[in-house]
Design an enzyme around this catalytic site. Structure first.
Site, short mmCIF file in Angstrom:
data_model
loop_
_atom_site.label_atom_id
_atom_site.label_comp_id
_atom_site.label_asym_id
_atom_site.label_seq_id
_atom_site.Cartn_x
_atom_site.Cartn_y
_atom_site.Cartn_z
N VAL A 1 5.86 -59.17 -22.06
CA VAL A 1 5.38 -59.09 -23.44
C VAL A 1 5.15 -60.51 -23.95
CG1 VAL A 1 7.76 -58.93 -24.27
CG2 VAL A 1 5.90 -58.24 -25.77
N LYS B 1 8.86 -61.61 -17.85
CA LYS B 1 7.98 -61.86 -16.71
C LYS B 1 6.95 -62.90 -17.12
CE LYS B 1 4.82 -58.90 -15.55
NZ LYS B 1 4.15 -57.67 -15.12
N ARG C 1 -3.83 -54.39 -7.11
CA ARG C 1 -4.22 -53.90 -8.43
C ARG C 1 -3.82 -52.43 -8.56
NH1 ARG C 1 -9.75 -54.94 -6.39
NH2 ARG C 1 -10.68 -52.99 -5.61
N SER D 1 4.96 -61.54 -27.01
CA SER D 1 5.75 -61.88 -28.19
C SER D 1 7.08 -61.13 -28.16
CB SER D 1 4.98 -61.53 -29.47
OG SER D 1 5.75 -61.82 -30.61
#
Length: 316
Positions: free
Chosen positions: A152, A173, A103, A154
Protein backbone atom coordinates in the site's frame (compact mmCIF):
# COMPACT_ATOMS: atom_id res chain seq x y z
CA UNK A 1 15.58 -29.53 -10.51
CA UNK A 2 16.42 -30.79 -14.06
CA UNK A 3 13.15 -32.68 -14.60
CA UNK A 4 10.84 -29.81 -13.69
CA UNK A 5 12.90 -27.43 -15.83
CA UNK A 6 11.64 -29.40 -18.86
CA UNK A 7 8.04 -28.54 -18.00
CA UNK A 8 6.43 -25.19 -18.66
CA UNK A 9 6.86 -22.86 -15.64
CA UNK A 10 3.29 -23.02 -14.36
CA UNK A 11 3.05 -26.83 -14.61
CA UNK A 12 6.39 -27.06 -12.82
CA UNK A 13 5.07 -24.82 -10.07
CA UNK A 14 1.88 -26.86 -9.67
CA UNK A 15 3.92 -30.06 -9.43
CA UNK A 16 6.12 -28.53 -6.74
CA UNK A 17 3.09 -27.46 -4.69
CA UNK A 18 1.57 -30.96 -5.08
CA UNK A 19 4.84 -32.51 -3.91
CA UNK A 20 5.00 -30.29 -0.86
CA UNK A 21 1.30 -30.65 -0.09
CA UNK A 22 1.57 -34.43 0.08
CA UNK A 23 4.97 -34.38 1.82
CA UNK A 24 6.61 -36.51 -0.88
CA UNK A 25 10.12 -35.27 -0.13
CA UNK A 26 12.34 -36.56 2.63
CA UNK A 27 11.96 -34.43 5.73
CA UNK A 28 14.98 -32.48 6.95
CA UNK A 29 14.85 -32.34 10.73
CA UNK A 30 18.51 -31.57 11.41
CA UNK A 31 18.75 -28.87 14.03
CA UNK A 32 19.73 -25.47 12.67
CA UNK A 33 23.12 -24.12 13.77
CA UNK A 34 22.84 -21.75 16.72
CA UNK A 35 24.43 -19.01 14.63
CA UNK A 36 21.33 -18.97 12.42
CA UNK A 37 18.85 -18.11 15.17
CA UNK A 38 17.38 -14.62 15.25
CA UNK A 39 14.58 -12.90 17.15
CA UNK A 40 12.26 -10.38 15.51
CA UNK A 41 8.91 -8.91 16.56
CA UNK A 42 8.89 -11.12 19.65
CA UNK A 43 9.28 -14.29 17.56
CA UNK A 44 12.20 -16.69 17.47
CA UNK A 45 13.31 -17.80 13.99
CA UNK A 46 15.56 -20.87 13.97
CA UNK A 47 17.07 -19.70 10.69
CA UNK A 48 16.66 -16.66 8.39
CA UNK A 49 15.71 -18.54 5.21
CA UNK A 50 12.09 -18.06 4.16
CA UNK A 51 9.60 -19.09 1.51
CA UNK A 52 8.05 -16.02 -0.11
CA UNK A 53 4.36 -15.50 -0.74
CA UNK A 54 3.21 -16.39 -4.23
CA UNK A 55 4.48 -19.95 -4.25
CA UNK A 56 1.82 -21.40 -1.95
CA UNK A 57 -1.05 -19.05 -2.67
CA UNK A 58 -3.72 -21.32 -1.17
CA UNK A 59 -1.78 -22.45 1.92
CA UNK A 60 -1.92 -26.03 0.69
CA UNK A 61 1.68 -27.04 1.28
CA UNK A 62 2.54 -25.69 4.72
CA UNK A 63 3.56 -29.02 6.20
CA UNK A 64 5.82 -29.81 3.26
CA UNK A 65 7.64 -26.49 3.53
CA UNK A 66 8.05 -27.01 7.26
CA UNK A 67 9.67 -30.38 6.55
CA UNK A 68 12.04 -28.65 4.12
CA UNK A 69 13.39 -26.66 7.12
CA UNK A 70 12.49 -23.12 6.14
CA UNK A 71 12.75 -20.68 9.00
CA UNK A 72 9.43 -19.11 8.06
CA UNK A 73 6.82 -19.40 5.32
CA UNK A 74 4.50 -16.82 3.86
CA UNK A 75 1.25 -17.67 2.11
CA UNK A 76 -0.94 -15.68 -0.25
CA UNK A 77 -1.72 -13.31 -1.55
CA UNK A 78 -5.18 -13.69 -0.05
CA UNK A 79 -8.06 -11.47 -1.13
CA UNK A 80 -11.47 -10.73 0.39
CA UNK A 81 -13.24 -12.54 -2.46
CA UNK A 82 -12.11 -15.37 -4.77
CA UNK A 83 -11.04 -14.35 -8.27
CA UNK A 84 -9.45 -15.67 -11.42
CA UNK A 85 -5.85 -14.94 -12.31
CA UNK A 86 -4.55 -13.49 -15.56
CA UNK A 87 -4.91 -15.51 -18.80
CA UNK A 88 -2.21 -18.08 -19.56
CA UNK A 89 0.64 -18.05 -20.37
CA UNK A 90 1.52 -15.81 -17.45
CA UNK A 91 4.79 -17.21 -16.09
CA UNK A 92 7.96 -17.07 -18.18
CA UNK A 93 11.25 -18.69 -17.27
CA UNK A 94 14.27 -16.66 -18.48
CA UNK A 95 16.75 -19.54 -18.48
CA UNK A 96 19.71 -17.56 -19.80
CA UNK A 97 19.22 -14.93 -17.11
CA UNK A 98 18.26 -17.14 -14.13
CA UNK A 99 15.09 -15.11 -13.81
CA UNK A 100 11.31 -15.32 -13.99
CA UNK A 101 8.71 -12.91 -15.31
CA UNK A 102 5.39 -13.40 -13.59
CA UNK A 103 1.99 -11.83 -14.16
CA UNK A 104 -0.15 -14.46 -12.46
CA UNK A 105 -1.60 -11.83 -10.12
CA UNK A 106 -3.98 -12.90 -7.39
CA UNK A 107 -5.69 -16.15 -8.27
CA UNK A 108 -6.92 -17.40 -4.98
CA UNK A 109 -9.56 -18.47 -2.56
CA UNK A 110 -11.46 -16.35 -0.12
CA UNK A 111 -9.58 -15.64 3.11
CA UNK A 112 -10.05 -18.68 5.35
CA UNK A 113 -6.74 -19.57 6.96
CA UNK A 114 -3.57 -18.11 8.35
CA UNK A 115 -0.03 -19.19 9.19
CA UNK A 116 3.11 -17.44 10.38
CA UNK A 117 3.06 -14.84 7.61
CA UNK A 118 0.15 -13.79 5.43
CA UNK A 119 0.45 -11.53 2.40
CA UNK A 120 -2.71 -9.55 1.84
CA UNK A 121 -3.95 -8.50 -1.57
CA UNK A 122 -6.70 -6.50 -3.24
CA UNK A 123 -9.37 -7.77 -5.58
CA UNK A 124 -8.95 -6.69 -9.20
CA UNK A 125 -12.05 -4.53 -9.24
CA UNK A 126 -11.10 -2.63 -6.09
CA UNK A 127 -9.83 0.92 -6.46
CA UNK A 128 -6.05 1.27 -6.22
CA UNK A 129 -6.40 3.98 -3.57
CA UNK A 130 -9.07 2.17 -1.56
CA UNK A 131 -7.61 0.28 1.42
CA UNK A 132 -10.85 -1.50 2.36
CA UNK A 133 -9.59 -4.87 1.09
CA UNK A 134 -6.49 -4.59 3.25
CA UNK A 135 -8.54 -3.51 6.25
CA UNK A 136 -10.75 -6.58 5.76
CA UNK A 137 -7.68 -8.82 5.57
CA UNK A 138 -6.01 -7.30 8.62
CA UNK A 139 -9.19 -7.68 10.65
CA UNK A 140 -9.55 -11.29 9.60
CA UNK A 141 -5.92 -12.34 10.13
CA UNK A 142 -4.71 -9.78 12.65
CA UNK A 143 -5.53 -11.91 15.66
CA UNK A 144 -3.92 -15.10 14.38
CA UNK A 145 -1.08 -14.26 11.97
CA UNK A 146 2.44 -13.68 13.28
CA UNK A 147 2.92 -10.92 10.71
CA UNK A 148 1.13 -9.48 7.70
CA UNK A 149 2.51 -8.18 4.41
CA UNK A 150 0.79 -5.37 2.57
CA UNK A 151 1.45 -3.43 -0.61
CA UNK A 152 0.00 0.00 0.00
CA UNK A 153 1.42 3.37 -1.01
CA UNK A 154 -0.08 5.15 2.01
CA UNK A 155 0.16 2.95 5.13
CA UNK A 156 -1.32 5.74 7.26
CA UNK A 157 -4.65 5.46 5.43
CA UNK A 158 -4.73 1.78 6.32
CA UNK A 159 -3.66 2.20 9.93
CA UNK A 160 -6.24 4.94 10.52
CA UNK A 161 -9.00 2.50 9.53
CA UNK A 162 -7.98 -0.24 11.92
CA UNK A 163 -9.31 -0.89 15.39
CA UNK A 164 -7.61 -4.15 16.31
CA UNK A 165 -6.53 -4.42 19.97
CA UNK A 166 -3.31 -6.29 19.16
CA UNK A 167 -2.08 -5.62 15.65
CA UNK A 168 0.67 -7.97 14.41
CA UNK A 169 3.74 -6.51 12.70
CA UNK A 170 2.93 -5.07 9.28
CA UNK A 171 5.59 -5.47 6.59
CA UNK A 172 5.45 -3.05 3.70
CA UNK A 173 6.23 -4.56 0.33
CA UNK A 174 8.67 -2.13 -1.25
CA UNK A 175 9.50 -2.03 -4.95
CA UNK A 176 13.19 -1.70 -5.89
CA UNK A 177 12.35 0.93 -8.50
CA UNK A 178 11.82 3.75 -5.99
CA UNK A 179 13.95 6.86 -5.99
CA UNK A 180 15.50 8.15 -2.76
CA UNK A 181 12.73 10.68 -2.07
CA UNK A 182 10.14 7.90 -2.30
CA UNK A 183 12.28 5.72 -0.02
CA UNK A 184 12.49 8.57 2.51
CA UNK A 185 8.70 8.97 2.48
CA UNK A 186 8.25 5.28 3.29
CA UNK A 187 10.91 5.42 6.01
CA UNK A 188 9.08 8.35 7.63
CA UNK A 189 5.97 6.17 7.98
CA UNK A 190 7.97 3.16 9.16
CA UNK A 191 9.70 5.14 11.90
CA UNK A 192 6.45 6.78 13.01
CA UNK A 193 4.42 3.57 13.18
CA UNK A 194 6.37 1.21 15.41
CA UNK A 195 4.36 -1.80 14.28
CA UNK A 196 5.46 -1.31 10.65
CA UNK A 197 8.60 -2.89 9.21
CA UNK A 198 9.99 -2.93 5.69
CA UNK A 199 9.87 -5.80 3.25
CA UNK A 200 12.57 -5.22 0.67
CA UNK A 201 12.16 -5.82 -2.18
CA UNK A 202 9.54 -7.12 -4.53
CA UNK A 203 9.80 -7.80 -8.25
CA UNK A 204 10.94 -5.06 -10.58
CA UNK A 205 9.14 -3.69 -13.63
CA UNK A 206 12.46 -2.51 -15.08
CA UNK A 207 14.48 -4.63 -17.49
CA UNK A 208 18.29 -4.61 -17.22
CA UNK A 209 19.91 -4.05 -20.62
CA UNK A 210 21.92 -7.28 -20.45
CA UNK A 211 18.94 -9.69 -20.33
CA UNK A 212 19.26 -12.36 -23.02
CA UNK A 213 16.05 -14.41 -22.95
CA UNK A 214 13.42 -14.14 -25.66
CA UNK A 215 10.88 -13.55 -22.86
CA UNK A 216 12.67 -10.52 -21.42
CA UNK A 217 10.07 -8.05 -22.72
CA UNK A 218 7.04 -9.93 -21.41
CA UNK A 219 4.84 -7.80 -19.17
CA UNK A 220 5.11 -8.67 -15.49
CA UNK A 221 7.36 -8.52 -12.48
CA UNK A 222 10.95 -9.66 -12.96
CA UNK A 223 12.55 -11.72 -10.20
CA UNK A 224 15.68 -13.79 -9.82
CA UNK A 225 19.35 -13.11 -10.46
CA UNK A 226 18.91 -9.77 -12.35
CA UNK A 227 17.23 -8.39 -9.23
CA UNK A 228 20.09 -9.30 -6.87
CA UNK A 229 22.19 -6.13 -6.92
CA UNK A 230 19.16 -3.83 -7.24
CA UNK A 231 17.63 -5.47 -4.19
CA UNK A 232 20.83 -5.37 -2.16
CA UNK A 233 21.29 -1.68 -2.90
CA UNK A 234 17.71 -1.01 -1.82
CA UNK A 235 18.21 -2.94 1.43
CA UNK A 236 21.30 -0.85 2.11
CA UNK A 237 19.34 2.33 1.43
CA UNK A 238 16.59 1.43 3.89
CA UNK A 239 19.02 0.28 6.54
CA UNK A 240 20.93 3.56 6.20
CA UNK A 241 17.81 5.74 6.19
CA UNK A 242 16.39 4.00 9.29
CA UNK A 243 19.73 3.88 11.08
CA UNK A 244 19.40 0.10 11.28
CA UNK A 245 16.46 0.41 13.67
CA UNK A 246 13.89 -1.44 11.56
CA UNK A 247 14.09 -5.15 10.62
CA UNK A 248 14.31 -5.76 6.89
CA UNK A 249 13.29 -8.88 4.97
CA UNK A 250 15.52 -9.17 1.91
CA UNK A 251 14.13 -10.44 -1.37
CA UNK A 252 15.74 -10.86 -4.76
CA UNK A 253 18.21 -13.20 -6.40
CA UNK A 254 19.41 -15.22 -3.40
CA UNK A 255 20.73 -18.40 -5.03
CA UNK A 256 23.97 -18.89 -3.08
CA UNK A 257 25.45 -18.26 0.34
CA UNK A 258 27.34 -15.25 -1.04
CA UNK A 259 24.06 -13.74 -2.23
CA UNK A 260 22.56 -14.31 1.22
CA UNK A 261 25.61 -12.92 3.01
CA UNK A 262 25.48 -9.75 0.92
CA UNK A 263 21.83 -9.23 1.88
CA UNK A 264 22.72 -9.65 5.57
CA UNK A 265 25.66 -7.26 5.39
CA UNK A 266 23.40 -4.72 3.68
CA UNK A 267 20.93 -4.93 6.56
CA UNK A 268 18.54 -7.86 6.04
CA UNK A 269 17.55 -9.85 9.12
CA UNK A 270 15.65 -12.44 7.08
CA UNK A 271 15.66 -13.30 3.39
CA UNK A 272 13.97 -15.41 0.74
CA UNK A 273 15.74 -17.81 -1.61
CA UNK A 274 15.37 -18.61 -5.30
CA UNK A 275 13.43 -21.77 -4.46
CA UNK A 276 11.58 -21.71 -7.78
CA UNK A 277 14.85 -22.23 -9.64
CA UNK A 278 16.82 -24.44 -7.28
CA UNK A 279 14.29 -26.36 -5.20
CA UNK A 280 14.63 -27.74 -1.64
CA UNK A 281 18.42 -28.36 -1.71
CA UNK A 282 19.08 -24.61 -1.82
CA UNK A 283 17.62 -24.17 1.68
CA UNK A 284 19.88 -26.68 3.40
CA UNK A 285 22.95 -25.62 1.40
CA UNK A 286 22.60 -21.92 2.19
CA UNK A 287 22.07 -22.57 5.89
CA UNK A 288 25.11 -24.83 6.14
CA UNK A 289 27.38 -22.54 4.15
CA UNK A 290 26.11 -19.40 5.87
CA UNK A 291 27.09 -20.87 9.24
CA UNK A 292 30.55 -21.57 7.81
CA UNK A 293 31.03 -18.11 6.31
CA UNK A 294 29.88 -16.36 9.48
CA UNK A 295 32.43 -18.26 11.52
CA UNK A 296 35.18 -17.70 8.95
CA UNK A 297 34.53 -13.93 9.14
CA UNK A 298 34.66 -13.95 12.93
CA UNK A 299 30.93 -13.52 13.62
CA UNK A 300 29.48 -15.55 16.48
CA UNK A 301 26.00 -15.28 15.04
CA UNK A 302 24.04 -13.67 12.24
CA UNK A 303 22.93 -10.73 14.36
CA UNK A 304 26.51 -9.47 14.56
CA UNK A 305 26.75 -9.33 10.76
CA UNK A 306 23.45 -7.58 9.97
CA UNK A 307 24.18 -4.21 8.37
CA UNK A 308 27.83 -4.45 9.37
CA UNK A 309 29.18 -3.48 5.95
CA UNK A 310 26.55 -0.92 5.08
CA UNK A 311 29.08 1.45 3.55
CA UNK A 312 29.95 -1.05 0.80
CA UNK A 313 26.41 -0.97 -0.60
CA UNK A 314 25.69 2.74 -0.57
CA UNK A 315 27.81 3.21 -3.69
CA UNK A 316 25.90 0.67 -5.79
Amino acid sequence: MPFTRRLDPETSHQLAVFTMKHCLLKKLWNADPESMATSLWGMNFSNPVGMAAGFDKQAEAMQGFHRTSFGFVEIGSVTPEPQEGNPKPRVFRLEEDNAIVNRVKLEGQKQERAIIGVKLGKNKLSSMVDVADYVDGVKKFGAVADYLVINVSSPNSLLNNLSIPKLPPLLLKVAPDLNEDEEKDIVTVILKEKTVSSYVTYTTISRPSDLKSEFKDQIGGLSGQPLKDISTRCIGDFNRLTGGRIPIVGVGGVASVQDAFEKILAGASLFYTSFAFHGPPVVRRIKRELDEILRSKGYKNMAEAIGNHLWSFIAY
